[in-house]
Design an enzyme around this catalytic site. Structure first.
Site, PDB file in Angstrom:
ATOM      1  N   SER A  39     -68.884 -57.121 -36.393  1.00  0.00           N
ATOM      2  CA  SER A  39     -69.409 -55.716 -36.638  1.00  0.00           C
ATOM      3  C   SER A  39     -69.357 -54.646 -35.586  1.00  0.00           C
ATOM      4  O   SER A  39     -69.463 -53.564 -35.796  1.00  0.00           O
ATOM      5  CB  SER A  39     -70.672 -55.964 -37.460  1.00  0.00           C
ATOM      6  OG  SER A  39     -71.633 -56.236 -36.529  1.00  0.00           O
ATOM      7  N   LYS A  80     -76.370 -53.756 -33.406  1.00  0.00           N
ATOM      8  CA  LYS A  80     -75.768 -52.617 -33.931  1.00  0.00           C
ATOM      9  C   LYS A  80     -76.021 -51.195 -32.942  1.00  0.00           C
ATOM     10  O   LYS A  80     -76.914 -51.270 -31.946  1.00  0.00           O
ATOM     11  CB  LYS A  80     -76.351 -51.911 -35.226  1.00  0.00           C
ATOM     12  CG  LYS A  80     -76.401 -53.256 -36.262  1.00  0.00           C
ATOM     13  CD  LYS A  80     -74.915 -53.410 -36.789  1.00  0.00           C
ATOM     14  CE  LYS A  80     -75.103 -54.533 -37.815  1.00  0.00           C
ATOM     15  NZ  LYS A  80     -73.880 -55.151 -38.023  1.00  0.00           N
TER      16      LYS A  80
END
Length: 186
Positions: A39, A80
């Site tokens: 990701s 993230k």
């Protein structure tokens, strides 16, 4: 014989002190984290090992585009990038990030965008109001809106909602393993 015994006792004391210091450092200041998944590609690769600074947000607040480690709703730790801060109106339109109506450059995505062969956007268009887990115009106070750099394959705030400050474990910007990839990340 007494000299050898004293030396052994001194070594044991030194080892115990070292273990205590290492435990305190890991518990309160820095912790190693292994990147699990794709990701954050191309910024962070699967199995990269990064150092998480747990102390950085004790003395300061997250900034836009920081890379953070946080506890996700299912109990896993996620890595993230901070996109929206409290009070921000976040939206994407035609692969461009807008915060409070102002377009922002995301140079860390340029390499990835250049590799797209299907001609589609890296980031689908949306507003915070479009996301059912958020369903409001702005990022709430005490929360962050986060996204992975690999927007097409990232489970982030678009799927799990905004992240509470109390779920943040720390900031990361250093890859220490594999050795050939040691670097600062932005």
């Amino acid at each position: 014989m007494a000299k050898g015994k004293n030396e052994l006792v001194e070594w044991i004391k030194a080892i115990i002190v070292a273990v205590i210091i290492a435990t305190v450092i890991r518990q309160f200041f820095f912790a190693p984290v292994v990147v699990d998944g794709y990701s954050m590609m191309p910024t962070l690769k699967d199995t990269d090992r990064v150092i998480t600074n747990k102390f950085s947000y004790v003395i300061g607040k997250p900034k836009r585009f920081d890379i953070i480690v946080f506890e996700a709703p299912e109990g896993k730790d996620y890595i993230k990038r901070v996109i929206g801060l409290p009070g921000d109106k976040v939206e994407y339109d035609h692969d461009t990030l807008y915060i409070n109506g102002k377009p922002y450059q995301e140079p860390y995505l340029d390499k990835y965008k250049a590799k797209l062969v299907d001609g589609g956007p890296l980031t689908e268009s949306f507003t915070l109001k479009d996301i059912k887990e958020i369903n409001q115009e702005t990022v709430p106070e005490g929360y962050l809106f986060v996204m992975g750099d690999n927007r097409r394959l990232s489970k982030d705030s678009r799927h799990i909602g905004v992240i509470s400050y109390d779920k943040i474990l720390g900031k990361t910007n250093t890859v220490y393993w594999p050795i050939k990839d040691i670097r600062k990340v932005e």
